[in-house]
Design a protein around this motif. Structure first.
Motif, mmCIF file in Angstrom:
data_model
loop_
_atom_site.group_PDB
_atom_site.id
_atom_site.type_symbol
_atom_site.label_atom_id
_atom_site.label_comp_id
_atom_site.label_asym_id
_atom_site.label_seq_id
_atom_site.Cartn_x
_atom_site.Cartn_y
_atom_site.Cartn_z
ATOM 1 N N HIS A 3 0.856 -1.184 0.000
ATOM 2 C CA HIS A 3 0.000 0.000 0.000
ATOM 3 C C HIS A 3 0.887 1.228 0.000
ATOM 4 O O HIS A 3 2.020 1.178 0.470
ATOM 5 C CB HIS A 3 -0.891 0.012 1.247
ATOM 6 N N ALA A 4 0.345 2.330 -0.487
ATOM 7 C CA ALA A 4 1.120 3.565 -0.477
ATOM 8 C C ALA A 4 1.399 4.022 0.951
ATOM 9 O O ALA A 4 2.428 4.621 1.233
ATOM 10 C CB ALA A 4 0.375 4.654 -1.251
ATOM 11 N N VAL A 5 0.465 3.737 1.860
ATOM 12 C CA VAL A 5 0.720 4.055 3.271
ATOM 13 C C VAL A 5 1.346 2.829 3.916
ATOM 14 O O VAL A 5 0.723 1.778 3.993
ATOM 15 C CB VAL A 5 -0.592 4.415 4.001
ATOM 16 N N ASN A 235 -9.180 13.182 2.349
ATOM 17 C CA ASN A 235 -9.495 11.752 2.304
ATOM 18 C C ASN A 235 -10.919 11.354 2.670
ATOM 19 O O ASN A 235 -11.350 10.259 2.326
ATOM 20 C CB ASN A 235 -8.515 10.970 3.196
ATOM 21 N N ASN A 245 -11.000 1.996 -0.397
ATOM 22 C CA ASN A 245 -9.700 2.637 -0.639
ATOM 23 C C ASN A 245 -8.870 2.628 0.651
ATOM 24 O O ASN A 245 -9.041 3.472 1.532
ATOM 25 C CB ASN A 245 -9.930 4.068 -1.128
ATOM 26 N N ASP A 247 -5.710 3.182 1.344
ATOM 27 C CA ASP A 247 -4.789 4.283 1.652
ATOM 28 C C ASP A 247 -5.549 5.463 2.256
ATOM 29 O O ASP A 247 -5.133 6.037 3.267
ATOM 30 C CB ASP A 247 -4.013 4.703 0.401
ATOM 31 N N HIS A 251 -5.258 7.136 6.039
ATOM 32 C CA HIS A 251 -5.102 8.558 6.375
ATOM 33 C C HIS A 251 -6.204 9.019 7.335
ATOM 34 O O HIS A 251 -5.954 9.827 8.234
ATOM 35 C CB HIS A 251 -5.117 9.401 5.097
#
Ligand SMILES: NC(=O)c1ccc[n+]([C@@H]2O[C@H](COP(=O)([O-])OP(=O)(O)OC[C@H]3O[C@@H](n4cnc5c(N)ncnc54)[C@H](O)[C@@H]3O)[C@@H](O)[C@H]2O)c1
Ligand SMILES: [Fe+2]
Length: 384
Positions: A3-5, A235, A245, A247, A251
Motif C-alpha cells: 500500500h502507499a501508506v 481523504n 480505498n 490508503d 489517512h
C-alpha cells in the motif's frame, strides 16, 4: 499486497501498531502486555460481524480464549458498564480488549477502570484532579482496536459515559485509560455503514478544528490539528465514495488519532452543543458535530478568522475564513449530512433545556467566544 501508506510502529502517545492487516498481531501484543484472560468488549452490531469473529479467532489461536461482552449501546451508559463489570468479574479476566467504535472503546475503558474501584464513576469526571480519587493500582490494562476512524479514543485518556438517569454525557478521565497498545488497522474500517464513515470522519475534523481554534497555548497540539485537518479534507470524501480505498482509510485513521491528541488543547461549542443533543436524542456524535460545525464557525468568526485564514492557506483553500467556511459546507453536502438539528429530530421545545446542558459541558471552556445563556440559545436557534 503493498500500500502507499506503509505499516509503521509508533510510540506516541502510546504504542501504536499501524497498518493494514495488523489485527493479526493482536494475540502477541495482548500476551506482551501480560494478559492471559482478556475480555473483548465490542457493541451489539459489531458482535455479529466477520471482523469480530476474526479477532476472536486470533485471540483463541494465541491461547487467550474468546470471551466477549457486547451489551454496549451507542452513547453507552452506566447500565452497560455494570453489566460488563459483572461479566468481567465472573470470567476472572485480567484486562480488556476494546474493539469497535468510540462507544465500545469507551465502555471497555470504563470496565477496566471501574471493575475494582470503590468510588462512583461519576466522581471521576474530567474536572480538576478528580481522577486522583480512583485507586490507580487496580485499573486493568487496556488494549484498543478501533473499527471507526473518528473519536480517537484509542489514543486518549478519557471515555464518554452517558448518565441514563440525567441524560448527561460525562467525560471520565484517568491517565491509565490510555491503552497500553493500540492496533490501528485501516482494513477494519472498510465495512462501516456510509453514514458512520461520514459522521466519524467529521468527528475527527471537529476535534482538529476545535483544538486548532481554542485559545489555550499548546503549539504541539496546534501543529497536529492542522495536519489532521488536511488529512480529513483530502481523504474523507474519497472513502465516502470509495469505501475500499485502504490508503485513504489509513489517512482517516491517522487523522482520528491526531484529533484526539490535539484536543487536549481544548474543544469548544461544537462539542458542547453536540453532547446534550446526543444524550437526549441518541443521535450519532460525529454526525451531530457536523450539523452544527458551520454555525459554530460563524458564532466564533471574529475571534478565529485570522487563525482560520492561516489554516486555509496551508490547506490550499482560496478566500481565507470565507473560503474555509465554504469548504466545510461543501464537505457536509458531499457527505449527505443533515443541514440542521431540526432535520435530526431536535424539537424547539427542548432548546432551553439543551442550552442549560450545553453550558454545563466542560467543552465550553475551550470555545474562543465566551458562551452565555443568551448567545448559546441563539446559536441553537441558528442550528435549527
Ligand atoms: N473517548 C473520547 O475521547 C471520545 C471522543 C469523541 C467521541 N466519543 C464517544 O464515542 C461515541 C461514538 O463513537 P463512534 O462515532 O465511533 O460510533 P459508535 O462506536 O457508536 O459506532 C457507530 C455504529 O457503527 C457500527 N460500526 C462501528 N465500526 C464498524 C465497522 N467497522 N463495520 C460496521 N459497523 C461498524 C457500530 O456497531 C455502531 O452501530 C460517542 O459515545 C461519543 O461521545 C469519545
Ligand atoms: Fe468528538
Amino acid at each position: 499486497m503493498t500500500h502507499a501508506v506503509p505499516n509503521r510502529n509508533w510510540s506516541y502517545p502510546t504504542a501504536i501498531k499501524f497498518g493494514v492487516g495488523r489485527v493479526a498481531e493482536l494475540g502477541e501484543h495482548v500476551r506482551a502486555a501480560g494478559l492471559k484472560r482478556p475480555l473483548l468488549v465490542t457493541d451489539k452490531a459489531l458482535a455479529s460481524l466477520p471482523i469480530t469473529a476474526a479477532a476472536l479467532d486470533v485471540m483463541d489461536a494465541a491461547g487467550l480464549g474468546r470471551a466477549v461482552f457486547s451489551e454496549v449501546d451507542p452513547n453507552p451508559n452506566e447500565i452497560n458498564m455494570a453489566a460488563g463489570i459483572a461479566v468481567y468479574k465472573a470470567g476472572g479476566h485480567d484486562g480488556v480488549i476494546c474493539f469497535g467504535g468510540g462507544s465500545a472503546l469507551d465502555l471497555g475503558k470504563m470496565i477496566a477502570l471501574m471493575a475494582d474501584q470503590t468510588v462512583s464513576v461519576w466522581d471521576l469526571e474530567d474536572i480538576d484532579d478528580w481522577y486522583t480519587r480512583a485507586d490507580a493500582s487496580v485499573i486493568a490494562p487496556i488494549i484498543a482496536v478501533p473499527t471507526t476512524a473518528g473519536t480517537g479514543s484509542e489514543v486518549g485518556r478519557a471515555g464518554v459515559l452517558t448518565n441514563s438517569q440525567t441524560h448527561r454525557k460525562k467525560i471520565i478521565f484517568h491517565p491509565k485509560l490510555l491503552p497500553v497498545v493500540t492496533i490501528c488497522d485501516p482494513a477494519l474500517t472498510v465495512g462501516m455503514p456510509k453514514f458512520i464513515t461520514a459522521g466519524t470522519g467529521m468527528d475527527a475534523l471537529a476535534h482538529c478544528l476545535e483544538a486548532y481554534c481554542s485559545p489555550f497555548y499548546h503549539p504541539m497540539s496546534q501543529g497536529i490539528a492542522l495536519e489532521g485537518m488536511r488529512l480529513v479534507f483530502e481523504n474523507l470524501a474519497v472513502v465516502y465514495a470509495d469505501p475500499g480505498n485502504l490508503d485513504a482509510r489509513a489517512h482517516m485513521m491517522s487523522a482520528a488519532a491526531m484529533g484526539a491528541v490535539a484536543f487536549q488543547k481544548g474543544l469548544g461549542a461544537i462539542h458542547s452543543l453536540s453532547h446534550p443533543v446526543g444524550a437526549v436524542y441518541g443521535t450519532h456524535h460525529g454526525t451531530t458535530n457536523a450539523v452544527v460545525m458551520p454555525m459554530v464557525l460563524e458564532f466564533n468568526r471574529f475571534e478565529i478568522q485570522d487563525k482560520i485564514a492561516r489554516a486555509a492557506a496551508y490547506l490550499g483553500f482560496d478566500g481565507g475564513y470565507a473560503g474555509f467556511h465554504d469548504q466545510i459546507m461543501e464537505l457536509r453536502a458531499v457527505l449527505d449530512i443533515p443541514a440542521t438539528l431540526s432535520a435530526m429530530g431536535v424539537q424547539f421545545a427542548d432548546l432551553d433545556r439543551l442550552t442549560d446542558m450545553a453550558l454545563e459541558d466542560p467543552s465550553c471552556g475551550g470555545n474562543p467566544v465566551l458562551m452565555t445563556r443568551a448567545n448559546t440559545r441563539a446559536l441553537f436557534d441558528a442550528c435549527m
